[in-house]
Structures are given as structure tokens and as C-alpha cells.
Design an enzyme around this catalytic site. Structure first.
Site, short mmCIF file in Angstrom:
data_model
loop_
_atom_site.label_atom_id
_atom_site.label_comp_id
_atom_site.label_asym_id
_atom_site.label_seq_id
_atom_site.Cartn_x
_atom_site.Cartn_y
_atom_site.Cartn_z
N GLY A 1 0.77 -1.24 0.00
CA GLY A 1 0.00 0.00 0.00
C GLY A 1 0.80 1.29 0.00
CD GLN A 2 5.08 -0.02 0.89
OE1 GLN A 2 4.11 -0.63 0.44
NE2 GLN A 2 6.16 -0.63 1.31
CE LYS A 3 0.81 10.21 -1.89
NZ LYS A 3 0.21 10.78 -0.71
CG LEU B 1 4.31 -0.45 -3.78
CD1 LEU B 1 4.24 -1.46 -2.64
CD2 LEU B 1 5.05 -1.08 -4.97
#
Ligand SMILES: Nc1nc2c(ncn2[C@@H]2O[C@H](COP(=O)(O)OP(=O)(O)O)[C@@H](O)[C@H]2O)c(=O)[nH]1
Ligand SMILES: [Mg+2]
Length: 181
Positions: free
Chosen positions: A67-69, A71
Site C-alpha cells: 500500500g505504499q504511495k 505502489l
């Protein structure tokens, strides 16, 4: 066409569940807890992990996507054929609540997620300072969602609270849909 494929798979009692949310929400820990794996060794998810769980006669294929920005632009590659979107929220993270809401609403506008139901997991509820269900419902403006069937549930990946109940809701929702066809 998509809905026909969906029906066929639901009749086979196989479901595709997409687990998304901001990074650090607890998605991977939830999956590990459900699978009875060690929850103390979770590291950030860089790609995706698929886990299959047998529940109440259904085969649940759970896609846990990072969920990192950086990704988030790849999320769209996982939308196809999703029966249920589980949106995991870190209930202690008030600072990113608006970011969280925007990402969720962006997802709900995606055509390929139109037929999916939405379960919002209010995770980390074991932390006493975490948001209440009411606070999160308002913060995410869940009452503005009319395009998808949705449900909010308080849970904790650490204590295991409500994780089974969440899966139960997902499966019951699938059964309801099968009944409608
Ligand atoms: N207190 C508490 N911590 C949690 C809970 N779920 C996850 N965490 C912690 O939050 C951090 C991020 O978890 P992770 O599963 O990697 O989040 P992901 O990025 O959404 O996959 C980890 O340090 C977990 O131990 C929870 O229910 N309660
Ligand atoms: Mg993860």
C-alpha cells in the site's frame, strides 16, 4: 460478461478478495493472523501475496497488495474479477484519514470494481486511543457510498478480534448474491 464469470466462480464457491489500504494499516498481519501464522515477523509488502483460505465451504483467495504511495498506481492490475474489497484502516492513524478516504473513494469509482462489496476493517482497535467506529465512519464518509454494499467492522490483527466475523460477512454476502441469481 464480467458478472457472468463472477457468478460461475461463486457457484464453484470460489471467491476473489482484494485486501487494500494504506501502508502500515495491518493488511499482512490480518492475513497472517487468519492463517494462524506468526504475526511478529511481518515486514512491508513490496509486491503482493495470495493466500487461500477455506471458510464455510468457500475457497477464499485473498490478495494482499502493498500500500505504499509508490505502489498504489499498480493496484489497478488486481481489480479484475474481485468479489469483495476489504479496505483495511489503521484506526490509530488520524493524520492520514483524509488520504485514506480519498484512496478509497478513488477505488470505488473504478469500473472494474463496480460489482464488488466493501468490507472496511477498522484495524488496531486493541489500541485504546484508536478511533471509534462512529469516528471512522464519519471520517471516511461511508454513509455517502451508494454504489457498493458496504460494512464497517472493528477488528484487531493482534488479538484476532472480529477477523472470523469479517470473513463470515464476506461469505454470507456471496451466498446472498448467489441466492439472487
Ligand atoms: N496494535 C496493533 N498493531 C498492529 C495491528 N495490525 C498490525 N499492526 C502493526 O502495524 C504494523 C504494520 O502491519 P502490516 O501488516 O505490515 O501492515 P500492511 O502494510 O498494511 O501490510 C506492524 O508493525 C504490525 O505489527 C493491530 O491490530 N494492532
Ligand atoms: Mg503488507
Amino acid at each position: 460478461m464480467l458478472s457472468i464469470l463472477r457468478k460461475a466462480r461463486l457457484k464453484d464457491k470460489e471467491m476473489r478478495i482484494l485486501m487494500l489500504g494504506l501502508d502500515n494499516a495491518g493488511k499482512t498481519t490480518i492475513v497472517k493472523r487468519i492463517m494462524n501464522e506468526d504475526v511478529n515477523s511481518v515486514s512491508p509488502t513490496l509486491g503482493f501475496i495470495i493466500k487461500t483460505i477455506d471458510y464455510d465451504g468457500f475457497k477464499l483467495n485473498i490478495w494482499d497488495v502493498g500500500g505504499q504511495k509508490t505502489l498504489r498506481t499498480y493496484w489497478k492490475n488486481y481489480f479484475e474479477k474481485t468479489d469483495t474489497l476489504i479496505w483495511v484502516v489503521d484506526a490509530t492513524d488520524r493524520e492520514r484519514l483524509e488520504d485514506c478516504r480519498q484512496e478509497l473513494f478513488g477505488l470505488l469509482q473504478q469500473e472494474r470494481l463496480m460489482g464488488a462489496s466493501l468490507l472496511v476493517f477498522k484495524n488496531k482497535s486493541d489500541v485504546s486511543s484508536s478511533m471509534t467506529e462512529d469516528e471512522l465512519r464519519k471520517g471516511l464518509r461511508l454513509d455517502d457510498i451508494y454504489t457498493h454494499k458496504w460494512k464497517i467492522m472493528t477488528c484487531s490483527a493482534i488479538t484476532g478480534q472480529n477477523l472470523q466475523e469479517g470473513l463470515q460477512w464476506v461469505v454470507q454476502d456471496a451466498k446472498d448474491r448467489l441466492f439472487l441469481y
